[in-house]
Design a protein around this motif. Sequence first.
Motif, PDB file in Angstrom:
ATOM      1  N   LYS A  51      36.117  29.389  42.041  1.00  0.00           N
ATOM      2  CA  LYS A  51      35.374  28.150  42.291  1.00  0.00           C
ATOM      3  C   LYS A  51      36.121  27.267  43.284  1.00  0.00           C
ATOM      4  O   LYS A  51      35.527  26.716  44.220  1.00  0.00           O
ATOM      5  CB  LYS A  51      35.169  27.383  40.989  1.00  0.00           C
ATOM      6  CG  LYS A  51      34.117  27.947  40.064  1.00  0.00           C
ATOM      7  CD  LYS A  51      33.961  27.054  38.845  1.00  0.00           C
ATOM      8  CE  LYS A  51      32.900  27.580  37.900  1.00  0.00           C
ATOM      9  NZ  LYS A  51      32.729  26.699  36.719  1.00  0.00           N
ATOM     10  N   ILE A  84      33.765  21.107  41.877  1.00  0.00           N
ATOM     11  CA  ILE A  84      34.182  22.267  41.086  1.00  0.00           C
ATOM     12  C   ILE A  84      33.591  22.183  39.679  1.00  0.00           C
ATOM     13  O   ILE A  84      33.139  23.187  39.117  1.00  0.00           O
ATOM     14  CB  ILE A  84      35.717  22.366  41.028  1.00  0.00           C
ATOM     15  CG1 ILE A  84      36.268  22.772  42.399  1.00  0.00           C
ATOM     16  CG2 ILE A  84      36.172  23.360  39.956  1.00  0.00           C
ATOM     17  CD1 ILE A  84      37.774  22.726  42.494  1.00  0.00           C
ATOM     18  N   VAL A  88      28.970  23.548  41.197  1.00  0.00           N
ATOM     19  CA  VAL A  88      28.997  25.009  41.326  1.00  0.00           C
ATOM     20  C   VAL A  88      28.004  25.613  40.346  1.00  0.00           C
ATOM     21  O   VAL A  88      27.994  25.282  39.160  1.00  0.00           O
ATOM     22  CB  VAL A  88      30.408  25.570  41.051  1.00  0.00           C
ATOM     23  CG1 VAL A  88      30.395  27.095  41.122  1.00  0.00           C
ATOM     24  CG2 VAL A  88      31.401  25.012  42.065  1.00  0.00           C
ATOM     25  N   PHE A  95      29.125  32.815  42.447  1.00  0.00           N
ATOM     26  CA  PHE A  95      29.032  31.366  42.470  1.00  0.00           C
ATOM     27  C   PHE A  95      28.389  30.873  43.766  1.00  0.00           C
ATOM     28  O   PHE A  95      28.518  31.500  44.815  1.00  0.00           O
ATOM     29  CB  PHE A  95      30.408  30.720  42.346  1.00  0.00           C
ATOM     30  CG  PHE A  95      31.050  30.882  40.987  1.00  0.00           C
ATOM     31  CD1 PHE A  95      30.327  30.636  39.823  1.00  0.00           C
ATOM     32  CD2 PHE A  95      32.383  31.258  40.867  1.00  0.00           C
ATOM     33  CE1 PHE A  95      30.916  30.779  38.579  1.00  0.00           C
ATOM     34  CE2 PHE A  95      32.981  31.392  39.631  1.00  0.00           C
ATOM     35  CZ  PHE A  95      32.245  31.166  38.483  1.00  0.00           C
TER      36      PHE A  95
END
Length: 212
Positions: A51, A84, A88, A95
């Motif tokens: 991520k 983050i 996401v 992702f």
Amino acid sequence: MAYFHSSTFGTITGRHGTAVAAIDKDGNNVIRLYRKPFNPNTPKQQALRLKFGIVNKELAPLRQVITMGHKDSRAFSKIVGKAISGAVTGEYPEFSIDFSKVPIASGTLQSVVGVTAKVAAESPNSLDFSWDTTLGFQSRLGADDDKVNIVCFDASLSMTIPFMEVATRKEGSAVVTLPEIWQGNDIHCWLYLSSADGMYNSGSVYTLPASL
């Protein structure tokens, strides 16, 4: 945990002896005591690292406009941290970023509502923006001559184009022309306002992606 700021060394990251320096979600430089992880490669840690890498890479072309929009030299680090945890989508390892949850500007200036963006009838490379011009009686600052700023981002080309002060709040519309190479791509757009004296910004409003 300790906070660190130095006008000499600036931001520091990484391990330093028994301490580890990092950037937290609010953009602060923090120092923690290093503890060797029991299992440094758990699925959760792998997902977090992925991520972090995706968000940094995808938002990098927006770094400058985020800094300007938030009037904060540390804004990019703060927005990365928030993205983050909140922008996401998908499951590891597939992702992606929901750009509608990435604010590129913030401030006390009254924002606008009813923002729309469509391909301009007279030009396939242009987007026609419109917004409601009502200036509400609120605690936030706001005036008819507030300047409208539009930021357009082609994620597939990693290219950002800011259109600064293209109209005033009271005009209610503006047209921006984009490169021909953007045709066929999904374009992400944000609109925010700045006071006439440049002292204040509003929060950004995301408009649905428009395909040229």
